[in-house]
Design a protein around this motif. Structure first.
Motif, PDB file in Angstrom:
ATOM      1  N   ILE A 148       2.881  -5.764   4.239  1.00  0.00           N
ATOM      2  CA  ILE A 148       3.420  -4.818   5.222  1.00  0.00           C
ATOM      3  C   ILE A 148       4.797  -5.300   5.667  1.00  0.00           C
ATOM      4  O   ILE A 148       4.930  -6.366   6.261  1.00  0.00           O
ATOM      5  CB  ILE A 148       2.483  -4.679   6.436  1.00  0.00           C
ATOM      6  N   GLY A 149       5.821  -4.534   5.374  1.00  0.00           N
ATOM      7  CA  GLY A 149       7.178  -4.902   5.753  1.00  0.00           C
ATOM      8  C   GLY A 149       7.868  -5.837   4.785  1.00  0.00           C
ATOM      9  O   GLY A 149       8.990  -6.273   5.041  1.00  0.00           O
ATOM     10  N   ARG A 150       7.257  -6.146   3.661  1.00  0.00           N
ATOM     11  CA  ARG A 150       7.872  -7.085   2.704  1.00  0.00           C
ATOM     12  C   ARG A 150       9.122  -6.480   2.077  1.00  0.00           C
ATOM     13  O   ARG A 150      10.142  -7.159   1.919  1.00  0.00           O
ATOM     14  CB  ARG A 150       6.872  -7.475   1.619  1.00  0.00           C
ATOM     15  N   VAL A 151       9.074  -5.216   1.684  1.00  0.00           N
ATOM     16  CA  VAL A 151      10.220  -4.557   1.043  1.00  0.00           C
ATOM     17  C   VAL A 151      11.058  -3.813   2.071  1.00  0.00           C
ATOM     18  O   VAL A 151      12.281  -3.894   2.073  1.00  0.00           O
ATOM     19  CB  VAL A 151       9.751  -3.606  -0.076  1.00  0.00           C
ATOM     20  N   PHE A 152      10.413  -3.067   2.956  1.00  0.00           N
ATOM     21  CA  PHE A 152      11.087  -2.416   4.087  1.00  0.00           C
ATOM     22  C   PHE A 152      10.043  -2.170   5.173  1.00  0.00           C
ATOM     23  O   PHE A 152       8.837  -2.175   4.918  1.00  0.00           O
ATOM     24  CB  PHE A 152      11.772  -1.104   3.669  1.00  0.00           C
ATOM     25  N   ALA A 153      10.511  -1.965   6.380  1.00  0.00           N
ATOM     26  CA  ALA A 153       9.603  -1.821   7.525  1.00  0.00           C
ATOM     27  C   ALA A 153       9.141  -0.376   7.663  1.00  0.00           C
ATOM     28  O   ALA A 153       9.968   0.532   7.808  1.00  0.00           O
ATOM     29  CB  ALA A 153      10.287  -2.273   8.802  1.00  0.00           C
ATOM     30  N   PRO A 154       7.834  -0.128   7.619  1.00  0.00           N
ATOM     31  CA  PRO A 154       7.328   1.236   7.834  1.00  0.00           C
ATOM     32  C   PRO A 154       7.246   1.552   9.328  1.00  0.00           C
ATOM     33  O   PRO A 154       7.281   0.645  10.173  1.00  0.00           O
ATOM     34  CB  PRO A 154       5.937   1.178   7.212  1.00  0.00           C
ATOM     35  N   GLU A 155       7.131   2.836   9.631  1.00  0.00           N
ATOM     36  CA  GLU A 155       6.925   3.221  11.034  1.00  0.00           C
ATOM     37  C   GLU A 155       5.549   2.780  11.520  1.00  0.00           C
ATOM     38  O   GLU A 155       5.360   2.487  12.699  1.00  0.00           O
ATOM     39  CB  GLU A 155       7.077   4.738  11.186  1.00  0.00           C
ATOM     40  N   LEU A 156       4.573   2.728  10.608  1.00  0.00           N
ATOM     41  CA  LEU A 156       3.224   2.258  10.947  1.00  0.00           C
ATOM     42  C   LEU A 156       2.677   1.466   9.775  1.00  0.00           C
ATOM     43  O   LEU A 156       2.709   1.936   8.636  1.00  0.00           O
ATOM     44  CB  LEU A 156       2.290   3.437  11.254  1.00  0.00           C
ATOM     45  N   GLY A 157       2.208   0.258  10.048  1.00  0.00           N
ATOM     46  CA  GLY A 157       1.570  -0.558   9.033  1.00  0.00           C
ATOM     47  C   GLY A 157       0.130  -0.842   9.419  1.00  0.00           C
ATOM     48  O   GLY A 157      -0.145  -1.191  10.568  1.00  0.00           O
ATOM     49  N   VAL A 158      -0.782  -0.688   8.466  1.00  0.00           N
ATOM     50  CA  VAL A 158      -2.206  -0.911   8.721  1.00  0.00           C
ATOM     51  C   VAL A 158      -2.754  -1.829   7.625  1.00  0.00           C
ATOM     52  O   VAL A 158      -2.604  -1.535   6.437  1.00  0.00           O
ATOM     53  CB  VAL A 158      -3.004   0.414   8.731  1.00  0.00           C
ATOM     54  N   VAL A 159      -3.380  -2.930   8.046  1.00  0.00           N
ATOM     55  CA  VAL A 159      -4.008  -3.843   7.096  1.00  0.00           C
ATOM     56  C   VAL A 159      -5.439  -3.381   6.873  1.00  0.00           C
ATOM     57  O   VAL A 159      -6.266  -3.440   7.789  1.00  0.00           O
ATOM     58  CB  VAL A 159      -3.972  -5.295   7.604  1.00  0.00           C
ATOM     59  N   SER A 160      -5.715  -2.899   5.660  1.00  0.00           N
ATOM     60  CA  SER A 160      -7.050  -2.358   5.377  1.00  0.00           C
ATOM     61  C   SER A 160      -7.275  -2.269   3.882  1.00  0.00           C
ATOM     62  O   SER A 160      -6.345  -2.016   3.106  1.00  0.00           O
ATOM     63  CB  SER A 160      -7.209  -0.967   5.993  1.00  0.00           C
ATOM     64  N   ASP A 161      -8.512  -2.462   3.482  1.00  0.00           N
ATOM     65  CA  ASP A 161      -8.951  -2.113   2.137  1.00  0.00           C
ATOM     66  C   ASP A 161      -8.724  -0.620   1.930  1.00  0.00           C
ATOM     67  O   ASP A 161      -8.974   0.192   2.837  1.00  0.00           O
ATOM     68  CB  ASP A 161     -10.436  -2.463   1.993  1.00  0.00           C
ATOM     69  N   ALA A 162      -8.221  -0.242   0.759  1.00  0.00           N
ATOM     70  CA  ALA A 162      -7.885   1.156   0.509  1.00  0.00           C
ATOM     71  C   ALA A 162      -9.102   2.066   0.627  1.00  0.00           C
ATOM     72  O   ALA A 162      -9.012   3.182   1.158  1.00  0.00           O
ATOM     73  CB  ALA A 162      -7.249   1.307  -0.868  1.00  0.00           C
ATOM     74  N   GLY A 163     -10.254   1.603   0.148  1.00  0.00           N
ATOM     75  CA  GLY A 163     -11.463   2.420   0.232  1.00  0.00           C
ATOM     76  C   GLY A 163     -11.903   2.640   1.665  1.00  0.00           C
ATOM     77  O   GLY A 163     -12.260   3.761   2.061  1.00  0.00           O
ATOM     78  N   ALA A 164     -11.872   1.576   2.462  1.00  0.00           N
ATOM     79  CA  ALA A 164     -12.264   1.699   3.872  1.00  0.00           C
ATOM     80  C   ALA A 164     -11.299   2.607   4.622  1.00  0.00           C
ATOM     81  O   ALA A 164     -11.701   3.422   5.462  1.00  0.00           O
ATOM     82  CB  ALA A 164     -12.316   0.317   4.517  1.00  0.00           C
ATOM     83  N   ALA A 165     -10.001   2.491   4.310  1.00  0.00           N
ATOM     84  CA  ALA A 165      -9.009   3.333   4.963  1.00  0.00           C
ATOM     85  C   ALA A 165      -9.203   4.801   4.605  1.00  0.00           C
ATOM     86  O   ALA A 165      -9.185   5.682   5.481  1.00  0.00           O
ATOM     87  CB  ALA A 165      -7.606   2.866   4.579  1.00  0.00           C
ATOM     88  N   LEU A 166      -9.401   5.087   3.334  1.00  0.00           N
ATOM     89  CA  LEU A 166      -9.568   6.478   2.908  1.00  0.00           C
ATOM     90  C   LEU A 166     -10.834   7.097   3.476  1.00  0.00           C
ATOM     91  O   LEU A 166     -10.861   8.284   3.813  1.00  0.00           O
ATOM     92  CB  LEU A 166      -9.569   6.555   1.384  1.00  0.00           C
ATOM     93  N   LYS A 167     -11.893   6.290   3.598  1.00  0.00           N
ATOM     94  CA  LYS A 167     -13.132   6.812   4.196  1.00  0.00           C
ATOM     95  C   LYS A 167     -12.898   7.216   5.646  1.00  0.00           C
ATOM     96  O   LYS A 167     -13.319   8.308   6.079  1.00  0.00           O
ATOM     97  CB  LYS A 167     -14.230   5.746   4.107  1.00  0.00           C
TER      98      LYS A 167
END
Length: 422
Positions: A228-247
């Motif tokens: 999160i923020g390694r390449v550029f800073a997003p307006e919102l960053g969330v640390v989550s497994d993709a499956g858990a996030a999509l659910k």
């Protein structure tokens, strides 16, 4: 040491691999014995964990930790190095009392999902960037369902290709420098909001970061906090497994759609679909020798929707991504970041060994194929059949192009030097 490139490749593409190496006896370590090297230190930069186990009783715990780390958070390779006397030792071990450690996977909260959807709701022309983390999480069905409920077009990355079928109405094409579609690039440039899930904003996907981010807002969901923020800073960053996030996102989006709280992006989705129909690259060439574009056109005709393509680097990877079609997750087996020559054939054999019934087509340029000749014998010995398409890149492909460019510059500089001397 020959496998370090493989470990780097697995680390770069978030692939969990357990590597076990043999080592000289403990008494001979650090004495420069024949083929005795500190492999744990060499592998450390390209592995999640690398260790030489110095006591036999620690072997079960080292392997337990290895399986835990390789599957926790961002998946990746681990290396366990075993001196030969450690391998030969006997220990007391109660298999009935052993339990594996549950992998750690962070999950998006409902509050974070509501914040993300509120930001999405404010967008006029949003897209979802679907990365390889979605495939790692076996969450492709959740992605499709979330995209359909929200009505938002999807741009897969090279490692996420197949998470949504190529012919799905919301599949807007890939974007970037090389492995991209014209319509995908056009849609990305037109978008004003990007929802990245399980991706890492790789340079071949973004191209110029200034151009890629201009006029857009970003959400970035990734299992690895340091992404999160390694390449550029997003307006919102969330640390989550993709499956858990999509659910979680699907649950909230379904509630909002039912309640009429979710915006309608059907007009924007139709625009993206129209670009997909009209901005295709030409493939039907009749010239002889055959143009590569025609090769891929014929491959699309010859191979079915369930075909698994395997490739690694160079013009074959670039053209394959531009012209072929992928319809299912894990039907594009690709070495995304490291791109080592000679990877394709053994990878195809690995796919065949894992699934004896899969339709497998490997794709190489002529130079890549030269690195794999001896692997053909391994495939024949173990009876692992597959199809390999070798495309003539006029020998060396991209490498020859670079050499010609360098040679031209070098010759010009020599000419100027001679003029100055005279």
């Amino acid at each position: 040491t020959d496998m370090i490139t493989g470990l780097y490749s697995a680390a770069a593409d978030s692939i969990p691999i357990l590597c076990i190496t043999g080592q000289a006896p403990r008494a001979r370590l650090n004495k420069e014995d024949f083929q005795a090297v500190d492999i744990a230190a060499i592998a450390a930069p390209v592995a999640k964990w690398a260790v030489t186990v110095m006591e036999p009783y620690l072997v079960p715990m080292a392997l337990q930790k290895a399986f835990h780390l390789m599957r926790s958070s961002r998946p990746g390779p681990v290396l366990v190095d075993l001196p030969v006397d450690v391998q030969l030792a006997e220990i007391e071990f109660d298999i009935d009392a052993y339990e594996p450690l549950v992998p750690f996977k962070p999950a998006m909260s409902r509050g974070q999902a509501e914040k993300a959807l509120a930001m999405l709701n404010a967008a006029e022309k949003p897209v979802i960037v679907a990365g390889g983390g979605i495939i790692n999480a076996d969450a492709s069905d959740l992605l499709i369902e979330f995209a359909e409920v929200a009505g938002v077009p999807v741009i897969p990355t090279l490692m996420g290709w197949g998470a949504i079928p190529d012919d799905h109405r919301l599949m807007a094409g890939m974007c970037g420098l090389q492995t991209s579609h014209r319509y995908g690039n056009a849609t990305m440039l037109e978008a004003d909001f990007v929802f990245g899930i399980g991706n890492r904003w790789a340079n071949r996907h973004t191209g110029s970061v200034d151009v890629y981010t201009r006029g857009k807002k970003f959400i970035h969901v990734d299992i690895e906090p340091t992404q999160i923020g390694r390449v550029f800073a997003p307006e919102l960053g969330v640390v989550s497994d993709a499956g858990a996030a999509l659910k979680m996102l699907l649950d909230v989006a379904t509630e909002w759609r039912t309640a009429g709280k979710l915006r309608d992006w059907s007009g924007w989705a139709r625009e993206c679909l129209a670009r997909k129909k009209t901005m295709k690259r030409k493939t039907h060439f009749d010239q002889v020798p055959l143009k590569p574009q025609r090769v891929y056109e014929e491959m699309n005709k010859a191979f079915g929707r369930d075909t698994t393509y395997v490739t690694t680097i160079g013009l074959s990877q670039i053209a394959g991504a531009q012209f072929l079609h992928v319809y299912k997750p894990r039907n594009w087996i690709n070495c995304g970041q490291a791109g080592p020559l000679g990877w394709t054939l053994p990878a195809a054999l690995g796919v065949r060994a894992a699934d004896p019934h899969r339709n497998i087509v490997a794709l190489s340029g002529d130079y890549d194929f030269q690195f794999m000749i001896e692997e053909l014998a391994a495939g024949a010995q173990h009876r692992l059949p597959y199809i390999h398409v070798v495309v003539n890149n006029a020998y060396l492909g991209l490498i020859r192009q670079a050499q010609r460019g360098f040679s031209m510059d070098f010759e010009v500089s020599l000419a100027f030097e001679n003029v100055n001397r005279k």
